[in-house]
Scaffold this active site. Sequence first.
Site, PDB file in Angstrom:
ATOM      1  N   GLU A  16      43.040  42.288  39.623  1.00 18.78           N
ATOM      2  CA  GLU A  16      42.692  41.403  40.740  1.00 18.78           C
ATOM      3  C   GLU A  16      43.689  41.550  41.887  1.00 18.78           C
ATOM      4  O   GLU A  16      43.302  41.524  43.056  1.00 18.78           O
ATOM      5  CB  GLU A  16      42.663  39.943  40.263  1.00 18.78           C
ATOM      6  CG  GLU A  16      41.531  39.628  39.284  1.00 18.78           C
ATOM      7  CD  GLU A  16      40.148  39.661  39.922  1.00 18.78           C
ATOM      8  OE1 GLU A  16      40.065  39.692  41.166  1.00 18.78           O
ATOM      9  OE2 GLU A  16      39.147  39.665  39.187  1.00 18.78           O
ATOM     10  N   HIS A  73      29.281  40.576  43.693  1.00 16.93           N
ATOM     11  CA  HIS A  73      30.120  41.131  44.773  1.00 16.93           C
ATOM     12  C   HIS A  73      29.745  42.581  45.065  1.00 16.93           C
ATOM     13  O   HIS A  73      29.727  43.000  46.214  1.00 16.93           O
ATOM     14  CB  HIS A  73      31.604  41.062  44.375  1.00 16.93           C
ATOM     15  CG  HIS A  73      32.163  39.682  44.298  1.00 16.93           C
ATOM     16  ND1 HIS A  73      33.486  39.417  44.071  1.00 16.93           N
ATOM     17  CD2 HIS A  73      31.571  38.454  44.431  1.00 16.93           C
ATOM     18  CE1 HIS A  73      33.694  38.112  44.050  1.00 16.93           C
ATOM     19  NE2 HIS A  73      32.542  37.506  44.253  1.00 16.93           N
ATOM     20  N   GLU A  98      39.097  37.177  44.753  1.00 12.58           N
ATOM     21  CA  GLU A  98      40.016  37.880  43.857  1.00 12.58           C
ATOM     22  C   GLU A  98      41.182  36.961  43.490  1.00 12.58           C
ATOM     23  O   GLU A  98      41.668  36.984  42.347  1.00 12.58           O
ATOM     24  CB  GLU A  98      40.544  39.172  44.516  1.00 12.58           C
ATOM     25  CG  GLU A  98      39.493  40.104  45.102  1.00 12.58           C
ATOM     26  CD  GLU A  98      38.471  40.642  44.113  1.00 12.58           C
ATOM     27  OE1 GLU A  98      38.404  40.170  42.977  1.00 12.58           O
ATOM     28  OE2 GLU A  98      37.709  41.555  44.506  1.00 12.58           O
ATOM     29  N   GLU A 120      31.374  39.511  39.665  1.00 15.51           N
ATOM     30  CA  GLU A 120      31.755  40.782  40.290  1.00 15.51           C
ATOM     31  C   GLU A 120      30.529  41.663  40.542  1.00 15.51           C
ATOM     32  O   GLU A 120      30.492  42.432  41.508  1.00 15.51           O
ATOM     33  CB  GLU A 120      32.775  41.538  39.426  1.00 15.51           C
ATOM     34  CG  GLU A 120      34.048  40.762  39.099  1.00 15.51           C
ATOM     35  CD  GLU A 120      35.020  40.601  40.257  1.00 15.51           C
ATOM     36  OE1 GLU A 120      34.630  40.829  41.406  1.00 15.51           O
ATOM     37  OE2 GLU A 120      36.175  40.230  39.997  1.00 15.51           O
ATOM     38  N   HIS A 150      40.088  34.541  40.894  1.00 17.66           N
ATOM     39  CA  HIS A 150      40.041  35.140  39.558  1.00 17.66           C
ATOM     40  C   HIS A 150      41.451  35.357  38.994  1.00 17.66           C
ATOM     41  O   HIS A 150      41.681  35.215  37.801  1.00 17.66           O
ATOM     42  CB  HIS A 150      39.276  36.462  39.607  1.00 17.66           C
ATOM     43  CG  HIS A 150      37.865  36.297  40.059  1.00 17.66           C
ATOM     44  ND1 HIS A 150      37.087  37.319  40.522  1.00 17.66           N
ATOM     45  CD2 HIS A 150      37.070  35.194  40.146  1.00 17.66           C
ATOM     46  CE1 HIS A 150      35.894  36.872  40.862  1.00 17.66           C
ATOM     47  NE2 HIS A 150      35.864  35.579  40.651  1.00 17.66           N
ATOM     48  N   GLU A 156      34.359  46.872  42.909  1.00 19.08           N
ATOM     49  CA  GLU A 156      33.652  45.783  42.249  1.00 19.08           C
ATOM     50  C   GLU A 156      32.955  46.227  40.960  1.00 19.08           C
ATOM     51  O   GLU A 156      32.852  45.445  40.013  1.00 19.08           O
ATOM     52  CB  GLU A 156      32.626  45.170  43.220  1.00 19.08           C
ATOM     53  CG  GLU A 156      33.253  44.535  44.463  1.00 19.08           C
ATOM     54  CD  GLU A 156      34.064  43.275  44.143  1.00 19.08           C
ATOM     55  OE1 GLU A 156      34.045  42.832  42.980  1.00 19.08           O
ATOM     56  OE2 GLU A 156      34.712  42.746  45.060  1.00 19.08           O
TER      57      GLU A 156
END
Lengths: 282, 282, 282, 282, 282, 282
Positions: free
Chosen positions: D137, D69, D167, D66, D170, D35
């Site tokens: 990703e 995350h 992910e 992120e 994204h 991340e």
Amino acid sequence: MYHHVKKLMYTVNIGEPDVRFGNMLLEQFGGANGELAAAMQYTIQGWNCVDDLARRDLLLDIGTEELSHLEVVGALIRMHLKPLKTDREAAEADPLVTIAGGGGVALFDSKGNAWTANYLKITGELDVDLRSNIAAESRAKIVYERLIDHTDDPGTIDTLQFLMTREITHMKSFTAALESLEKNPFSVGMLKPTPGIVDEYFNASTGKGSEGDQDMHGPWQTSFGLHPVDSELTGGQGLSVGDVNGKIEGEDRGKQDSGQKAPTSPKAAASHKLETVSTKKR
Amino acid sequence: MYHHVKKLMYTVNIGEPDVRFGNMLLEQFGGANGELAAAMQYTIQGWNCVDDLARRDLLLDIGTEELSHLEVVGALIRMHLKPLKTDREAAEADPLVTIAGGGGVALFDSKGNAWTANYLKITGELDVDLRSNIAAESRAKIVYERLIDHTDDPGTIDTLQFLMTREITHMKSFTAALESLEKNPFSVGMLKPTPGIVDEYFNASTGKGSEGDQDMHGPWQTSFGLHPVDSELTGGQGLSVGDVNGKIEGEDRGKQDSGQKAPTSPKAAASHKLETVSTKKR
Amino acid sequence: MYHHVKKLMYTVNIGEPDVRFGNMLLEQFGGANGELAAAMQYTIQGWNCVDDLARRDLLLDIGTEELSHLEVVGALIRMHLKPLKTDREAAEADPLVTIAGGGGVALFDSKGNAWTANYLKITGELDVDLRSNIAAESRAKIVYERLIDHTDDPGTIDTLQFLMTREITHMKSFTAALESLEKNPFSVGMLKPTPGIVDEYFNASTGKGSEGDQDMHGPWQTSFGLHPVDSELTGGQGLSVGDVNGKIEGEDRGKQDSGQKAPTSPKAAASHKLETVSTKKR
Amino acid sequence: MYHHVKKLMYTVNIGEPDVRFGNMLLEQFGGANGELAAAMQYTIQGWNCVDDLARRDLLLDIGTEELSHLEVVGALIRMHLKPLKTDREAAEADPLVTIAGGGGVALFDSKGNAWTANYLKITGELDVDLRSNIAAESRAKIVYERLIDHTDDPGTIDTLQFLMTREITHMKSFTAALESLEKNPFSVGMLKPTPGIVDEYFNASTGKGSEGDQDMHGPWQTSFGLHPVDSELTGGQGLSVGDVNGKIEGEDRGKQDSGQKAPTSPKAAASHKLETVSTKKR
Amino acid sequence: MYHHVKKLMYTVNIGEPDVRFGNMLLEQFGGANGELAAAMQYTIQGWNCVDDLARRDLLLDIGTEELSHLEVVGALIRMHLKPLKTDREAAEADPLVTIAGGGGVALFDSKGNAWTANYLKITGELDVDLRSNIAAESRAKIVYERLIDHTDDPGTIDTLQFLMTREITHMKSFTAALESLEKNPFSVGMLKPTPGIVDEYFNASTGKGSEGDQDMHGPWQTSFGLHPVDSELTGGQGLSVGDVNGKIEGEDRGKQDSGQKAPTSPKAAASHKLETVSTKKR
Amino acid sequence: MYHHVKKLMYTVNIGEPDVRFGNMLLEQFGGANGELAAAMQYTIQGWNCVDDLARRDLLLDIGTEELSHLEVVGALIRMHLKPLKTDREAAEADPLVTIAGGGGVALFDSKGNAWTANYLKITGELDVDLRSNIAAESRAKIVYERLIDHTDDPGTIDTLQFLMTREITHMKSFTAALESLEKNPFSVGMLKPTPGIVDEYFNASTGKGSEGDQDMHGPWQTSFGLHPVDSELTGGQGLSVGDVNGKIEGEDRGKQDSGQKAPTSPKAAASHKLETVSTKKR
């Protein structure tokens, strides 16, 4: 230009996979003394060796063979790491390879260090590079020996024995190439060391330790003109630093000076004669 | 245990500072073949060398001297980098040293790479370590020579000549230590290479290049029992991989086996006799 | 097994050496997106690709070609760096290469960073690796373009144009290989994302900046089922974290599941049928 | 400017700590595809993206998410590593984290490698960066999937399923952003590849291996105008290197050229019109 | 959870770009003592600080502010590096940023070293971490000062003055947090040092150097109970190694033991009382 | 100049070897806070400290002692790792040390990371370096404490207790050296922070978390003139960025300005008076 032939240089067969051993084997794939390090060191030395095309050929012969060895080691490791993909306990043997790499081989050593060009020793001085290569081959040999000592699988042992044997072959070739330069073993480059002080062995470690350590004597203090000198701290005379007085040219560079040059060699303009390397047997 | 004596091993005097040259000198302070690398490689080899206390003494003598060299190189660099502290244009010669380091010396090479233990070659096998050290000394020698070739300052040249000379001294000692083991030069460790295939020089690079490159011949293909073998891809027979058949013990480890052991040596229990190293002159 | 042909894949000729440009070129030799990185990434992916021997062949074809490119870039750099060996001012363009490397090429980038396997992206999941390769080729292409924009030498430009062109060739091949898997573009591996929350575009950056920055709208918020969601901090509803409820199997892995397997493939036992890759033109 | 909200983006709850699994989770905290790598790659790309403020907003939205995350993964790892602090056997699962880090989370991967910016792919060319992000990703997705496959704890699985799902979100956004540039998929930068040679698929790996490997055919040799070419070494014609003749301008850069510029953009002077990004649904 | 506000914490305006200075500024973006290092060090310390939620808040306040500083430094650098994109001579100021990075900012220092988590000091022991942070802030302060001393541009100076000032703010806060623990300054962790030998200042460097160096006296030999001891090598008594006799518990850990714990704190079960941190002014 | 005395500074005796613990001990040999890091940090700071020869003596005294500690730790580790050489299961505790290093000690940490100079904190500003050293000693202390907590072997505990105790000794000396400079604790270098904004504690982390986290109050917001300020995002006034207006000279550098200078000190010309360091007891 490179070409890949799909056949492995040595066909790998193993019995039961051993994931912990597969992890150890990574030392010779992405480790400091492994096959990629050897391949890159010799190949790049060869590409740079524009002053001596004969020994360039040697460096590229062996550099290319090491790439083939890398492929063989990779195949061996993949077989041993196969259980990583499906077995949680096996995965703990190498979580990086399992989680990030999907259980495949990668350019890491046994502790997960990414391969780095810091492992390489490339100086562009031919005799120095050959010495680095002799040392590198001896390191690779002992690493293969230790790996052999940590497995009982016959197919694995044979593969490692093949690879270990080739390191000795290369040690012979690099030694022959160095000797064929016909240089003084302590002549490096073009500047001479300062006489006098060059022969003083400095005794910088003294006293008695609890494991039997003490000041000892050996040929390393008295060979090749050497003699021992003690530090002023321990009552000696210290090094003859007064000997130093500017640089001294005149070191002998050996047969490489008459080697066949590439047109891009800095020395090509001055020396166009073909090298005639002596091929006397030993 | 270590002791520091405030006097430098070689007294450094320079004329006009040269910041770009000071930057180059960092190669021998925090660079791959520099003095810290030498000091750490030999010293740690020495600490590990519990099987041969005589050669341990050698490794510690030289490892300690290299620490003293590190100090000398550091003093030389500081003098050359002095203008970094006050002069913007000088600062551009090494912004990392200027901005982060305040113009002092630090464990970086000329391009700012932090020193790493990846530079070291330490295997714990005495003859292998000695070969690595011979190669390391020859690399350090050529690096000092190149530095000498890039400056005209007499005081700087003398300092570098002193340091370069000592590398040859150490090359002599390590070579003598290796030879005094009285081993076959291609014997490493305890396992033998496989006969037959060990003598095959493999011709993995062929053809003609635009710089005069072609397949060449030399003693590296025919010395020490070697003979050339071509690849199947180019119509040759390939390596005799069928020769391989398990591991083969019996390599000769030389005089180290009878060396004086530390009590923590794995071999100390089996061998308590004192080493008597021959001290024949050369 | 590898074989080296002494002829370069592209014959390099340059006019006047340009040492600063030679230094820049190191980006494509030992740099993050350079030729060794490409060669190693594709080759090792290929060695690991035991589940799909057809695409393994692709990976090894391109991985091997990149090794040949490395050799071409190396030759180009050597020609540009030639003055380093003899000229103090030239030497300042790259003191590391000059002093430690003797003016030859080595596995460093333009700022002297040693090549590291950390540059590689290898996951062992075929479609993921192909995406990494498409991205890698596009990076290499733009780097070659920038190099071309920094030189006026025709011979140098031609060499770089050759290398740049081949990156586009490889981008085409990797794209075709990915598309021929016939997978959903957002299907990776075997687990599905959680419905609902997978379609929420989270607006984590808001407000107005001094350069015209503000919250903007675009297809990236509304394509493929996406819709924007604001943070609770800025008065929005936040993500639908309550949607998550365990793992969801069933993702489609595409044609690779029916690919021809190596005997060492984990899936070889279950699937022995030969792959029949469609070869439809585009 | 950043603000931290103390609430986690996803509330983490676990059952029994599993230290070996906590160690594996470090791949997504301080690992190559973790991340922090994602947060830094997208955020810095966004800061540099002064030529297209709309897609800069996208990069900062996702880059910031992120970071959130990273915090979630960190919380999950800490819970699993909790026994390290008090239990010797647990400590062996990660001695570095235990002894140096006190059992807390740190920027290391599962094998203790310190996080490095070498993991990042940032080129400053928008479409290239978007391709790197799509690949990134997909890598993060497969890593989360593998982690989910190595635990049975429901709370842990839910947390990882949340992160894995995002992910894919994204991936969708980056793909939409790339497609909305409306560029030719093989157009990168401003220089065109050389026609002819750009369409030659080079067959650099041939022969038969012991695992069924052989020369295979697939769309990667014949799509997008490609056709296969064999090496001269294997009797083919080799690449049409004669096609190369200087650089060729004229590549299409797509919608980014009309994007809204920051005043610090090199192109801001020439183009002040507002971007009107099409928002067509898919 | 993080949120990004598009407004910079300090609005950056510069006059003429200065690429060499832009390169120097990278020290505070991707360098060892730069803003990312600060942000990561404090933030991760904060995430780990489950035993003292009040000081965790402090760590996250400052850690988050440093992220905002990173953005400001990044904007400043981009403005100074703008000429890299178009000017060959400018490009030579940072070929890595130019060729690989397209002229944008990236996580490198001024010499191109990739940022590494090895820069961080995170131990999970609160008072130790606070000491590391005080030292880190003082390093960042002096680096900003040196940068200010290398530019004349008023807008640049103001931005750096802002950032430098905030480091002193943080130094104050970390110092206050450490002092509010009300611990003995030489009490770390829970084990006590051995009395007697703890007070012996060991004189390991002696003699006279050529720059005026000699054995000197200062409070560091006699404060806090210390007294000097000479080495046996120089005729002294050596350290009182006989004082050592097992471990000694009982060190005072200060107010953190009564801090408010997170439920995931190892000490949460034992101590649920709320922390009441004294807020006495100074 | 250095001298090595074969006697260890502390004689190491252990009971049963514990290979997993030997692996942990590597943290203090080749790890980030280990003895080589300490030795190099203080020694190189000392070599650079040409402006204050008295405190240079301090730095070299302690730097040299840390080298002696490195040797002691190395001896301890070798004893614990002895079974690696002969026992496959033991070898799995550290395959890198076993296979590549032959079971000896090397400059790696417990996870095999090679020692790097990135661990060092050297700025060339004396008071900053002393703060870095105080922090470094506290880190080394807590690491030794954790190691002691992971073993039951009395001989090992004594060795570690010796080493841990000396870290506190050094903490005292560095603290005394810093205090004897008689500087304002928040004065670093020669530039002052901007008044006003220097006293604003910025509240960048707010809200409530699931572990009891919330905005808290403490002396770190109100000591030394500080007062809290909220972000504009959460309704506060934000930092007083308008306070900044150019650089402000006049910071007090303390007693070092009157320290005895080496002739190579930039300040030596201006200040030749002898330092008279007060030796008041505490």
